[in-house]
Design a protein around this motif. Structure first.
Motif, PDB file in Angstrom:
ATOM      1  N   ILE A 169      79.198  41.036  43.127  1.00 35.94           N
ATOM      2  CA  ILE A 169      79.508  41.896  44.267  1.00 35.94           C
ATOM      3  C   ILE A 169      78.276  41.896  45.157  1.00 35.94           C
ATOM      4  O   ILE A 169      77.158  42.131  44.681  1.00 35.94           O
ATOM      5  CB  ILE A 169      79.835  43.331  43.807  1.00 35.94           C
ATOM      6  N   ARG A 170      78.501  41.618  46.426  1.00 38.27           N
ATOM      7  CA  ARG A 170      77.370  41.602  47.352  1.00 38.27           C
ATOM      8  C   ARG A 170      76.832  43.022  47.552  1.00 38.27           C
ATOM      9  O   ARG A 170      77.604  43.972  47.684  1.00 38.27           O
ATOM     10  CB  ARG A 170      77.775  41.006  48.690  1.00 38.27           C
ATOM     11  N   GLU A 171      75.532  43.114  47.579  1.00 41.08           N
ATOM     12  CA  GLU A 171      74.859  44.402  47.790  1.00 41.08           C
ATOM     13  C   GLU A 171      75.352  45.059  49.075  1.00 41.08           C
ATOM     14  O   GLU A 171      75.613  46.260  49.112  1.00 41.08           O
ATOM     15  CB  GLU A 171      73.349  44.154  47.851  1.00 41.08           C
ATOM     16  N   ARG A 172      75.542  44.279  50.119  1.00 42.08           N
ATOM     17  CA  ARG A 172      75.992  44.863  51.387  1.00 42.08           C
ATOM     18  C   ARG A 172      77.405  45.428  51.287  1.00 42.08           C
ATOM     19  O   ARG A 172      77.744  46.398  51.950  1.00 42.08           O
ATOM     20  CB  ARG A 172      75.861  43.854  52.521  1.00 42.08           C
ATOM     21  N   ASP A 173      78.255  44.818  50.448  1.00 45.01           N
ATOM     22  CA  ASP A 173      79.604  45.357  50.257  1.00 45.01           C
ATOM     23  C   ASP A 173      79.556  46.680  49.505  1.00 45.01           C
ATOM     24  O   ASP A 173      80.319  47.606  49.804  1.00 45.01           O
ATOM     25  CB  ASP A 173      80.488  44.352  49.514  1.00 45.01           C
ATOM     26  N   ILE A 174      78.670  46.765  48.521  1.00 41.31           N
ATOM     27  CA  ILE A 174      78.510  48.033  47.802  1.00 41.31           C
ATOM     28  C   ILE A 174      77.999  49.104  48.762  1.00 41.31           C
ATOM     29  O   ILE A 174      78.557  50.199  48.840  1.00 41.31           O
ATOM     30  CB  ILE A 174      77.559  47.877  46.603  1.00 41.31           C
TER      31      ILE A 174
END
Length: 147
Positions: free
Chosen positions: A135-140
Motif C-alpha cells: 500500500i502506498r504511503e500516500r494512499d494511506i
C-alpha cells in the motif's frame, strides 16, 4: 461485601467482552513505510480474519484493515467510513461480515474495496504481489481526515 464482589466480577466480564469484541489494548499493529510503501506479508492476512494496522506520520495515526474475503481476494479499507468516522469506532468482524461499531450496519467481505460511500468501509488502494500486499504511503495518508 458480596455486592462489591459482584460488581467487580461484572466489570471484569465487561472488560473481557469489550476486549474480545472491539480489540481494546492491541487491535492495531503498527506498520512502517519503506521506499514510500507499506508491505505486509500475504501469509499474515490470508486466513479470512480482519487484521488491523496503524500507520503514524506527521502527527496522524491512520488506521486500516486487511481481510481475505471468501473468494480469496485480499481486501483493504480504512477503519472508518464517510458517515460514522467522527465517532472513531471503526469496524469489527462477524464471520464473513464487517460490522460498523457505531451504527451496526453489516458489510459482506466481498464488498470491501468494491462499494464506496455511506457507511461502507472506505476503500484503500492496495497491490497484491506474490508474497505481500503493498500500500502506498500516500494512499494511506489520503485517509488521514477520517482520524
Amino acid at each position: 461485601m458480596l455486592p462489591g464482589l459482584a460488581l467487580a466480577a461484572c466489570l471484569l466480564a465487561f472488560a473481557s467482552t469489550a476486549h474480545a469484541l472491539f480489540g481494546f489494548g492491541g487491535k492495531f499493529k503498527a506498520v512502517q513505510a519503506s521506499g514510500g510503501v507499506v508491505s505486509i506479508p500475504l501469509s499474515e492476512v490470508s486466513d479470512g480474519k480482519a487484521h488491523y494496522y496503524v500507520f503514524k506520520r506527521d502527527g496522524f495515526a491512520v488506521k486500516f484493515f486487511l481481510l481475505q474475503s471468501p473468494d480469496g481476494m485480499i481486501r483493504a479499507a480504512f477503519d472508518a467510513c464517510d458517515e460514522c468516522f467522527r465517532e472513531k469506532k471503526g469496524y469489527v468482524q462477524d464471520g464473513e461480515f464487517m460490522v460498523c461499531v457505531n451504527c451496526s450496519q453489516r458489510f459482506h467481505a466481498s464488498r470491501i474495496n468494491e462499494v464506496r460511500g455511506g457507511c461502507n468501509p472506505s476503500p484503500l488502494e492496495r497491490t497484491i504481489g506474490p508474497d505481500s500486499v503493498t500500500i502506498r504511503e500516500r494512499d494511506i495518508m489520503a485517509g488521514r481526515g477520517y482520524f
